[in-house]
Design an enzyme around this catalytic site. Structure first.
Site, PDB file in Angstrom:
ATOM      1  N   LYS A  34       0.811  -1.223   0.000  1.00  0.00           N
ATOM      2  CA  LYS A  34       0.000   0.000   0.000  1.00  0.00           C
ATOM      3  C   LYS A  34       0.850   1.282   0.000  1.00  0.00           C
ATOM      4  CE  LYS A  34      -4.069  -2.080   2.261  1.00  0.00           C
ATOM      5  NZ  LYS A  34      -5.035  -1.955   3.391  1.00  0.00           N
ATOM      6  N   TYR A  74     -12.328  -1.940  -3.731  1.00  0.00           N
ATOM      7  CA  TYR A  74     -12.829  -2.080  -2.364  1.00  0.00           C
ATOM      8  C   TYR A  74     -14.354  -1.975  -2.291  1.00  0.00           C
ATOM      9  CZ  TYR A  74      -8.349  -2.216   0.172  1.00  0.00           C
ATOM     10  OH  TYR A  74      -7.140  -2.602   0.709  1.00  0.00           O
ATOM     11  N   ARG A 127       2.435  -6.126   9.325  1.00  0.00           N
ATOM     12  CA  ARG A 127       1.711  -5.008   9.927  1.00  0.00           C
ATOM     13  C   ARG A 127       2.263  -4.630  11.301  1.00  0.00           C
ATOM     14  NH1 ARG A 127      -4.190  -6.897   7.591  1.00  0.00           N
ATOM     15  NH2 ARG A 127      -4.281  -5.460   5.833  1.00  0.00           N
ATOM     16  N   ASN A 137      -2.116   0.430   6.675  1.00  0.00           N
ATOM     17  CA  ASN A 137      -1.550  -0.783   7.265  1.00  0.00           C
ATOM     18  C   ASN A 137      -0.705  -1.610   6.292  1.00  0.00           C
ATOM     19  OD1 ASN A 137      -3.635  -1.699   5.742  1.00  0.00           O
ATOM     20  ND2 ASN A 137      -4.765  -2.699   7.399  1.00  0.00           N
ATOM     21  N   HIS A 140      -2.361  -5.321   1.545  1.00  0.00           N
ATOM     22  CA  HIS A 140      -3.659  -5.971   1.341  1.00  0.00           C
ATOM     23  C   HIS A 140      -3.386  -7.425   0.965  1.00  0.00           C
ATOM     24  CE1 HIS A 140      -7.586  -7.080  -0.269  1.00  0.00           C
ATOM     25  NE2 HIS A 140      -6.907  -7.670  -1.239  1.00  0.00           N
ATOM     26  N   GLU A 151      -9.759 -10.553  -7.666  1.00  0.00           N
ATOM     27  CA  GLU A 151      -8.771  -9.489  -7.472  1.00  0.00           C
ATOM     28  C   GLU A 151      -7.592  -9.642  -8.438  1.00  0.00           C
ATOM     29  OE1 GLU A 151      -9.940  -8.824  -2.763  1.00  0.00           O
ATOM     30  OE2 GLU A 151      -7.943  -9.591  -3.237  1.00  0.00           O
TER      31      GLU A 151
END
Ligand code: UDP
Ligand code: MG
Length: 163
Positions: A34, A74, A127, A137, A140, A151
């Site tokens: 991320k 999302y 994390r 965080n 994913h 996905e």
């Protein structure tokens, strides 16, 4: 193996047969490094954790999503209070999208990632070590075979997956 049909036992044990057998047990999952992590130049450190756990990066690219693209990704969280902030965040900087392959890759990746909230994440997880907050965080990971398939297909074509 020399000579077709010379020995069925040896046939079963030939290299392609063994590779085929083990490939059947492999699973693929979808992963995102991320924006909070790419900003801090953590791509390599996070990939090292995946690889140390036996996960193989079989596809990977760095992209900068639009907010609309993040919103579709999302979509399952559209009714949640954090949805807008999450889509803002996911489109705020480049991300690295990837496909990880390995035995029980979905569950294994979730284990390496740690709990959604870094305060609850087990020591040594991505994390626990890197996440900045429950929202930012660092990673994913797909949560089930069905979501993994959807996905992966959202970001990659078949020809880009090289196991
Ligand atoms: N998230 C958030 N606040 C929350 C819960 C989740 O901002 O209270 C964000 C966070 O970035 C999380 C993502 O929404 O990773 C998706 O939530 P999910 O419950 O699917 O967690 P994950 O599967 O990523 O652990
Ligand atoms: Mg999730």
């Amino acid at each position: 193996m020399v000579g077709a049909g010379a020995n069925h036992g040896a046939d079963m044990g030939s290299a392609p047969a063994i590779q085929g057998y083990f490939k059947m047990a492999l699973e693929r999952t979808f992963s995102i490094i991320k924006p909070d992590a790419t900003r801090r130049n953590l791509t390599g450190k996070i990939n090292a954790k995946f690889e140390d756990a036996g996960l193989r990066v079989v596809a990977q690219k760095r992209i900068h999503m639009t907010k609309a693209q993040a919103g579709v990704f999302y979509g399952v969280h559209a009714e949640r209070p954090f949805y807008d902030e999450l889509c803002e965040f996911m489109s705020s900087a480049p991300v690295v999208v990837q496909v990880l392959e390995g035995e029980n890759a979905i569950a294994k990746n979730r284990e390496v990632m740690g709990a959604t909230n870094p305060a609850d994440a087990a020591p040594g997880t991505v994390r626990a070590e890197f996440a900045e907050s429950v929202g930012e965080n660092s990673v994913h990971g797909s949560d089930a075979p069905e979501t993994a398939a959807v996905e992966i297909a959202y970001f990659f074509s078949g020809i880009e997956l090289v196991g």
